[in-house]
Design an enzyme around this catalytic site. Sequence first.
Site, PDB file in Angstrom:
ATOM      1  NE  ARG A 338      -3.468   0.847   2.436  1.00 53.72           N
ATOM      2  CZ  ARG A 338      -4.384   1.571   1.778  1.00 53.72           C
ATOM      3  NH1 ARG A 338      -5.061   1.038   0.770  1.00 53.72           N
ATOM      4  NH2 ARG A 338      -4.612   2.820   2.125  1.00 53.72           N
ATOM      5  CD  GLU A 355      -3.303   7.825   7.327  1.00 55.02           C
ATOM      6  OE1 GLU A 355      -4.454   7.413   7.488  1.00 55.02           O
ATOM      7  OE2 GLU A 355      -2.393   7.626   8.151  1.00 55.02           O
ATOM      8  CE1 TYR A 361      -3.651   3.811  13.484  1.00 58.40           C
ATOM      9  CE2 TYR A 361      -3.357   6.179  13.667  1.00 58.40           C
ATOM     10  CZ  TYR A 361      -3.793   4.987  14.201  1.00 58.40           C
ATOM     11  OH  TYR A 361      -4.355   4.961  15.448  1.00 58.40           O
ATOM     12  CD  GLU A 362      -2.190   2.703   4.948  1.00 54.97           C
ATOM     13  OE1 GLU A 362      -2.070   1.534   4.558  1.00 54.97           O
ATOM     14  OE2 GLU A 362      -3.017   3.489   4.448  1.00 54.97           O
ATOM     15  CD  GLN A 363       4.812   9.584   7.827  1.00 53.41           C
ATOM     16  OE1 GLN A 363       5.561  10.179   7.066  1.00 53.41           O
ATOM     17  NE2 GLN A 363       4.917   9.660   9.142  1.00 53.41           N
TER      18      GLN A 363
END
Length: 524
Positions: A338, A355, A361-363
């Site tokens: 992802r 994000e 969370y999701e970088q």
Amino acid sequence: MTIKNPILPGFHPDPSICRVGETYYIATSTFEWYPGVEINASTDLQNWSVVARPLDRAQQLDMRGEPDSCGVWAPCLSYHDGLFWLIYTDVKRYDGNYKDTHNYLVTAPSIEGPWSDAIYLNSSGFDPSLFHDDDGRKWLVNMDWDHRGNSANPRSFFAGIILQEYDPEQGKLVGEVTRIFEGSEAGFTEAPHLLKHDGRYYLCTAEGGTGYGHCITYARADVLTGPYVLPDKPNVLTARDEPDAPLQRIGHGQLVQGEDDTWWHTFLCSRPLLGRPFSPLGRETGITKAHWNDGWLVLEDPQHTTRTDGFYEDSETYAFDGALPDAFQWLRSPDKDRLFSLTDRSDALRIFGRESVGSYYEQGLVARRQTGWRYSAETLVDYSPRDYQTMAGLIAYYNRHQFHYLYITVCPKGGRQLEIQSCNGDWPEGELTFPLEAPVDLPDGLIELGVDVDHSGLQFRWRSVGGDWCPTGPLLDASLLSDEAGRGDRANFTGAFVGMAAQDLNGSGLHADFLGFSYRNRKE
């Protein structure tokens, strides 16, 4: 043999060492960087290379949602019964009285793997270590965290070292928990390692906190469960009384015996910028000789073997041709598909905008360690942003509150432009600054982005392919990308990275393609 310290420059804290045949292995903490735990190997104790990052799937490690400087703390690597044994902590919380520290074990028949699924051990504290006694039994030691402590007296949270047997047949801890050591007057007792020598048990701990009072402490006992007694000078290695020494914050290490009956001891340390108490390289790994004297371990002073110029030979041009080079890591998430792809475009690292840079969370951020006080880095970007919510570029990063970011985005008129955003250690708000007086309009086509760091100065630059480099923005403060900036060295535990990033705050995952990356440490 004279070894130049640090042997692992840049962010490599909490070194656990073991030897198998002619090869030495060192495991270091990775905190929020994925995959978890870095293992380097060497046959001469001076030249090291990455051979494994074992925690590479969600069953072993998932750090999404964990704060900065949490995640993987203080691994312990050992070899016994034909297996490598790796113990580690996954810290879910840092602030306040609670820590939420979960300890696990993985094993492998080879350092390259395959590494087993994680076995849960306990959550009573961090810095676990596995001791293989000569009678075949195995014992877990870890520091005990007391949430009833008082923040006015931080030592009160450190409740000593506890011991419990591990049964490999059952895959769990068994029997009673025994408190075996309360610590020395230095306090903050953590990072226990047990060893047996000449019939006695020796307990190595780190004490004094992770800042400038850090130290290594030894105690010994006639039986495993103690009592452990201290020598006249229990803190056998420290720099707390040497404020002008090149190596500072010395502590947290482990002993290993060489093939020729020599003894070596690892330790973590930092090299502050000359004249300033800031360490962008983070906590690095050093090593020093040791010997036994009248039943106690004596460690030699490593200060005279330090790279005082801050230079380490490190120059690499990376091509993204289907595999992520060993130097690079990303943040928190086991779901790397992802975040980026190395197959969607054969000549590029494709990073998906996720994000914000401040996300837990999701970088979409892929980066490598800074290993010298002076370096230059460049990357070539193919990117078509859609609006001001989409951006991609080159980032110098410490954590979500400490970074400088040169990025391509969209100007109000619709064309591409170059911007800079910085977060200067503002915690907990994380307020951004935008150091450019005015955004830079960009031409069509590929854009090359670069950065030059010289001690505490950081200068961005850009160019079109084949064009001249154009300095971009003011000289920025690189020292804020350090343990001592922001919240300070009692809460910042990593080190400076430089790499590539993309964000899509709309949530559509717009990608940016990075067609290579180069990094070079400079002597001048």
